[in-house]
Motif scaffolding. Structure first.
Motif, PDB file in Angstrom:
ATOM      1  N   ASP A  94       9.543  95.166  69.070  1.00  0.00           N
ATOM      2  CA  ASP A  94       9.811  93.773  69.423  1.00  0.00           C
ATOM      3  C   ASP A  94       8.532  92.995  69.720  1.00  0.00           C
ATOM      4  OD1 ASP A  94      12.273  91.975  70.349  1.00  0.00           O
ATOM      5  OD2 ASP A  94      10.676  91.689  71.813  1.00  0.00           O
ATOM      6  N   GLY A  95       7.488  93.693  70.130  1.00  0.00           N
ATOM      7  CA  GLY A  95       6.231  93.022  70.422  1.00  0.00           C
ATOM      8  C   GLY A  95       6.257  92.132  71.651  1.00  0.00           C
ATOM      9  N   GLY A  96       7.213  92.368  72.550  1.00  0.00           N
ATOM     10  CA  GLY A  96       7.284  91.574  73.778  1.00  0.00           C
ATOM     11  C   GLY A  96       8.035  90.268  73.645  1.00  0.00           C
ATOM     12  N   PHE A  97       8.572  89.967  72.459  1.00  0.00           N
ATOM     13  CA  PHE A  97       9.245  88.675  72.262  1.00  0.00           C
ATOM     14  C   PHE A  97      10.502  88.555  73.117  1.00  0.00           C
ATOM     15  CE2 PHE A  97      12.498  86.130  70.077  1.00  0.00           C
ATOM     16  CZ  PHE A  97      11.850  84.909  70.021  1.00  0.00           C
ATOM     17  N   SER A  98      11.406  89.529  73.009  1.00  0.00           N
ATOM     18  CA  SER A  98      12.688  89.454  73.729  1.00  0.00           C
ATOM     19  C   SER A  98      12.513  89.481  75.242  1.00  0.00           C
ATOM     20  CB  SER A  98      13.608  90.581  73.265  1.00  0.00           C
ATOM     21  OG  SER A  98      13.830  90.492  71.872  1.00  0.00           O
ATOM     22  N   PRO A  99      11.678  90.383  75.813  1.00  0.00           N
ATOM     23  CA  PRO A  99      11.448  90.310  77.265  1.00  0.00           C
ATOM     24  C   PRO A  99      10.834  88.987  77.693  1.00  0.00           C
ATOM     25  CG  PRO A  99      10.745  92.431  76.410  1.00  0.00           C
ATOM     26  CD  PRO A  99      11.048  91.578  75.228  1.00  0.00           C
ATOM     27  N   GLY A 100       9.968  88.420  76.836  1.00  0.00           N
ATOM     28  CA  GLY A 100       9.366  87.131  77.168  1.00  0.00           C
ATOM     29  C   GLY A 100      10.402  86.031  77.249  1.00  0.00           C
ATOM     30  N   GLY A 161      18.598  97.366  76.672  1.00  0.00           N
ATOM     31  CA  GLY A 161      18.192  95.964  76.677  1.00  0.00           C
ATOM     32  C   GLY A 161      17.155  95.664  77.738  1.00  0.00           C
ATOM     33  N   PRO A 162      16.372  94.595  77.571  1.00  0.00           N
ATOM     34  CA  PRO A 162      15.270  94.267  78.500  1.00  0.00           C
ATOM     35  C   PRO A 162      15.690  94.107  79.952  1.00  0.00           C
ATOM     36  CG  PRO A 162      15.109  92.951  76.497  1.00  0.00           C
ATOM     37  CD  PRO A 162      16.430  93.658  76.428  1.00  0.00           C
ATOM     38  N   ALA A 163      16.897  93.635  80.211  1.00  0.00           N
ATOM     39  CA  ALA A 163      17.327  93.390  81.590  1.00  0.00           C
ATOM     40  C   ALA A 163      17.712  94.667  82.312  1.00  0.00           C
ATOM     41  CB  ALA A 163      18.507  92.420  81.611  1.00  0.00           C
ATOM     42  N   HIS A 164      17.834  95.775  81.601  1.00  0.00           N
ATOM     43  CA  HIS A 164      18.337  97.008  82.212  1.00  0.00           C
ATOM     44  C   HIS A 164      17.382  98.184  82.049  1.00  0.00           C
ATOM     45  CE1 HIS A 164      22.125  94.853  82.586  1.00  0.00           C
ATOM     46  NE2 HIS A 164      22.056  94.571  81.293  1.00  0.00           N
ATOM     47  N   LEU A 165      16.121  97.894  81.828  1.00  0.00           N
ATOM     48  CA  LEU A 165      15.140  98.965  81.647  1.00  0.00           C
ATOM     49  C   LEU A 165      15.056  99.825  82.908  1.00  0.00           C
ATOM     50  CD1 LEU A 165      12.288  96.978  79.843  1.00  0.00           C
ATOM     51  CD2 LEU A 165      13.975  98.511  78.815  1.00  0.00           C
ATOM     52  N   GLY A 166      15.113 101.122  82.716  1.00  0.00           N
ATOM     53  CA  GLY A 166      15.015 102.040  83.841  1.00  0.00           C
ATOM     54  C   GLY A 166      16.307 102.287  84.580  1.00  0.00           C
ATOM     55  N   ASP A 167      17.405 101.653  84.143  1.00  0.00           N
ATOM     56  CA  ASP A 167      18.701 101.858  84.793  1.00  0.00           C
ATOM     57  C   ASP A 167      19.490 102.912  84.011  1.00  0.00           C
ATOM     58  OD1 ASP A 167      21.141 101.802  86.007  1.00  0.00           O
ATOM     59  OD2 ASP A 167      21.540  99.670  85.643  1.00  0.00           O
ATOM     60  N   LEU A 210      19.507  86.928  74.088  1.00  0.00           N
ATOM     61  CA  LEU A 210      18.111  87.165  74.469  1.00  0.00           C
ATOM     62  C   LEU A 210      17.844  86.654  75.886  1.00  0.00           C
ATOM     63  CD1 LEU A 210      16.293  86.140  71.153  1.00  0.00           C
ATOM     64  CD2 LEU A 210      16.906  88.439  71.922  1.00  0.00           C
ATOM     65  N   GLY A 211      18.396  85.486  76.206  1.00  0.00           N
ATOM     66  CA  GLY A 211      18.151  84.886  77.516  1.00  0.00           C
ATOM     67  C   GLY A 211      18.739  85.675  78.665  1.00  0.00           C
ATOM     68  N   THR A 212      19.836  86.383  78.426  1.00  0.00           N
ATOM     69  CA  THR A 212      20.422  87.219  79.465  1.00  0.00           C
ATOM     70  C   THR A 212      19.771  88.600  79.529  1.00  0.00           C
ATOM     71  OG1 THR A 212      22.148  87.915  77.911  1.00  0.00           O
ATOM     72  CG2 THR A 212      22.669  86.071  79.388  1.00  0.00           C
ATOM     73  N   GLY A 213      18.884  88.902  78.587  1.00  0.00           N
ATOM     74  CA  GLY A 213      18.193  90.180  78.579  1.00  0.00           C
ATOM     75  C   GLY A 213      19.047  91.341  78.115  1.00  0.00           C
ATOM     76  N   GLU A 214      20.165  91.045  77.456  1.00  0.00           N
ATOM     77  CA  GLU A 214      21.070  92.104  77.021  1.00  0.00           C
ATOM     78  C   GLU A 214      20.673  92.698  75.674  1.00  0.00           C
ATOM     79  OE1 GLU A 214      23.440  93.320  78.827  1.00  0.00           O
ATOM     80  OE2 GLU A 214      23.302  91.853  80.462  1.00  0.00           O
ATOM     81  N   HIS A 215      19.820  91.995  74.916  1.00  0.00           N
ATOM     82  CA  HIS A 215      19.513  92.449  73.562  1.00  0.00           C
ATOM     83  C   HIS A 215      18.058  92.173  73.190  1.00  0.00           C
ATOM     84  CE1 HIS A 215      23.513  93.619  72.151  1.00  0.00           C
ATOM     85  NE2 HIS A 215      23.974  92.601  72.859  1.00  0.00           N
ATOM     86  N   TYR A 216      17.622  92.912  72.177  1.00  0.00           N
ATOM     87  CA  TYR A 216      16.346  92.668  71.516  1.00  0.00           C
ATOM     88  C   TYR A 216      16.610  91.851  70.251  1.00  0.00           C
ATOM     89  CZ  TYR A 216      14.959  96.600  74.487  1.00  0.00           C
ATOM     90  OH  TYR A 216      14.731  97.425  75.561  1.00  0.00           O
ATOM     91  N   LEU A 217      15.551  91.255  69.734  1.00  0.00           N
ATOM     92  CA  LEU A 217      15.688  90.448  68.522  1.00  0.00           C
ATOM     93  C   LEU A 217      16.212  91.287  67.363  1.00  0.00           C
ATOM     94  CD1 LEU A 217      15.262  87.750  67.074  1.00  0.00           C
ATOM     95  CD2 LEU A 217      12.897  88.448  66.632  1.00  0.00           C
ATOM     96  N   ILE A 218      15.779  92.540  67.253  1.00  0.00           N
ATOM     97  CA  ILE A 218      16.216  93.393  66.151  1.00  0.00           C
ATOM     98  C   ILE A 218      17.718  93.615  66.191  1.00  0.00           C
ATOM     99  CG2 ILE A 218      15.802  95.519  67.441  1.00  0.00           C
ATOM    100  CD1 ILE A 218      15.292  94.942  63.653  1.00  0.00           C
TER     101      ILE A 218
END
Length: 257
Positions: A94-100, A161-167, A210-218
């Motif tokens: 993703d290159g940091g796009f979705s977390p950004g 997804g970005p919002a749940h990393l480490g969970d 993307l805004g809720t952090g549930e998914h990556y762009l891919i």
């Protein structure tokens, strides 16, 4: 002259009022639950005012919450069956796009609230598509088929997804994005005069996932061919059904061998 209400009409109204009371009295209800209940209410109301389509609306009204509950149960099973996730690989891809995007949205309250409405309002939007579409059964078949097949992909490519990393308890339902798939089914099945709204909702859903952090762009990119494949399977199934149905209305009598 208006058609008088029959027993089944009153049953539909009772279901509608009961669901309204349930949503109003339930403290701390999940937004997705509220939208699902509201969508069911819409279809129950449609069954009352459009008696010629009552059976379809009632069937789809009951299938909406059942399909979402079944998907939730299947997603929970995926969590138990998959020990590791692919989030590290997806973050690199993703290159940091979705977390950004996720962190930017979280810092802008009104943007976050608006995207939350889109994200959690998907069940009600889908009920609206069923209400206005002349291809509501094909839409429902594609919705259900996409829901049934998705857990197989979630199990093969688990990611939180970005919002749940480490969970470790987070659902692994990223690839493909079912939210995006369900939203894309709208423009493909809705009547032309509402297609602009369906396209706009699909675009907002992409931003919301993307805004809720549930998914990556891919995840969103993969959901496009996944949606196409689901619709293709539904169309092939219908074609096979038409080919195997006996001829009707031809006046021909087929003798038994």
């Amino acid at each position: 002259m208006k058609r008088p209400l029959k027993v089944e009409d009153w049953v539909c109204l009772a279901v509608l009022l009961a669901l309204l009371a349930l949503v109003g009295l339930y403290q701390g209800a999940d937004p997705f639950f509220c939208a699902t209940a509201a969508g069911t209410v819409l279809l129950a109301f449609a069954a009352v005012i459009r008696p010629e389509l009552r059976r379809e609306f009632l069937l789809l009204g009951f299938l909406l919450p059942i399909s979402l509950i079944a998907t939730t149960v299947a997603n929970n099973e995926v969590v138990h069956l998959s020990r590791h996730t692919l989030d590290a690989q997806l973050l690199k891809l993703d290159g940091g796009f979705s977390p950004g995007v996720y962190h930017w949205v979280q810092q802008h309250r009104y943007c976050r609230l608006g995207l939350d409405v889109v994200y959690y309002g998907l069940p009600f939007y889908s009920a609206f598509v069923v209400y206005v579409s002349s291809r509501r059964l094909d839409f429902a078949r594609a919705w259900i088929l996409a829901s049934v097949l998705a857990p197989l992909f979630f199990l093969a490519f688990p990611a939180a997804g970005p919002a749940h990393l480490g969970d470790p308890t987070a659902r692994r339902n990223c690839i493909p994005s079912l939210h995006m798939t369900w939203a894309l089914l709208g423009p493909l099945h809705i009547v032309p005069r509402w297609r602009w709204l369906a396209i706009a909702f699909a675009a907002l859903t992409a931003a919301a996932t993307l805004g809720t952090g549930e998914h990556y762009l891919i995840d969103l990119i993969i959901s496009v061919p996944y949606t196409w494949g689901t619709c293709w399977l539904v169309s092939r199934t219908r074609l096979l059904q038409l080919r195997t149905e006996p001829e009707r209305g031809t006046g021909l009598v087929h003798s038994q061998p």
